[in-house]
Design an enzyme around this catalytic site. Structure first.
Site, short mmCIF file in Angstrom:
data_model
loop_
_atom_site.label_atom_id
_atom_site.label_comp_id
_atom_site.label_asym_id
_atom_site.label_seq_id
_atom_site.Cartn_x
_atom_site.Cartn_y
_atom_site.Cartn_z
CB CYS A 70 -0.91 -0.01 1.23
SG CYS A 70 -1.87 1.50 1.49
CB CYS A 177 -3.04 4.04 -5.84
SG CYS A 177 -4.23 3.11 -4.82
#
Length: 261
Positions: A70, A177
């Site tokens: 992440c 992302c």
């Protein structure tokens, strides 16, 4: 060999699939946080607390390495996680691939969450690694959330909106992302301009998987027997891959070749 990966949701699928392709014999532990997601809107302190809980749940399974799959958690929680777990468990963060993207000369677009776009962290990476290259930061409103829920209509709308903010002449897009890597083909189709060279996309999954093996002193063995097991932790509770994960090739790969623990 046991490799753990953590994220608030299914953004870790891209890195997990990359690990599975390199080492089909490795046992995998996926630690997600459905009780606390999404992490993006949280304060750095609150996000770090959630990330520590998810990392601790993974660490209880005694992995050899932990991948923070992440970008947002890597920005805010990586120092805390490393101080807590290393040297016993090496911790691998996920950083947007700005450096290799800029090496191609640009122009470059960085697709990232609105919170990351324009942040001191991202601006610092641009200053350090993209000097002299034209870089456009593109906020992708709602894209990570749409991917998380496999909401196809919302994915199309969010990709189209971000593509409209992307200059026509970009040669390279950084997927800032981890969720975005799950819909990379749709991003490519939306951004590619006719009459321009094929668009180059830079994600982080392959580099993160390779770095995890390097930290363990291991080599890729893609032809090894697919004997690795899969353990899924949902806010610390053992469970199954969330249903939306199976909407993506990466999730279906894990289900097909990773027997449940």
């Amino acid at each position: 060999m046991k490799i753990a990966l953590m994220d608030s949701g299914i953004g870790l699928l891209a890195a997990t699939a990359a690990v599975r392709r390199l080492r089909p014999d490795a046992d995998l532990v996926l630690s997600l946080d459905p009780d606390g997601m999404p992490w993006g809107p949280r304060t750095p302190e609150d996000l770090t607390r959630r990330a520590v809980a998810v990392a601790d749940a993974a660490a209880a399974h005694r992995p050899d390495v932990l991948i923070v799959g992440c970008n947002t958690a890597s920005v805010h929680a990586l120092p805390t996680l490393r101080a807590r777990l290393e040297p016993g468990i090496p911790v691998i963060g996920t950083v947007p691939a700005i450096k290799p993207a800029a090496a191609g000369g640009g122009p470059v677009a960085i697709w990232a969450t609105p919170a990351t776009t324009g942040s001191p962290y991202q601006r610092g990476l641009i200053e350090d690694f993209a000097d002299g290259v034209t870089v456009t930061e593109v906020p992708c409103f709602g894209l990570a959330e749409a991917v998380e829920h496999a909401d196809q209509r919302a994915i199309d709308a969010a990709v189209a909106a971000a593509a409209a903010l992307t200059p026509e002449d970009v040669t390279t897009v950084v997927l800032g992302c981890t969720h975005y890597e799950l819909v990379s083909d749709r991003i490519r189709a939306a951004v590619q301009s006719s009459g321009f060279p094929p668009l180059v996309l830079h994600g982080s999954a392959g580099a993160v998987a390779a770095q995890a093996l390097r930290r363990l002193g291991e080599q890729p063995a893609p032809t090894a027997e697919a004997s690795g097991t899969l353990t899924v932790l949902l806010s610390g509770r053992e469970g199954a891959l969330p249903e939306p994960a199976l909407a993506y090739d990466e999730g279906r790969l894990l289900q097909a070749i990773s027997p449940a623990r």
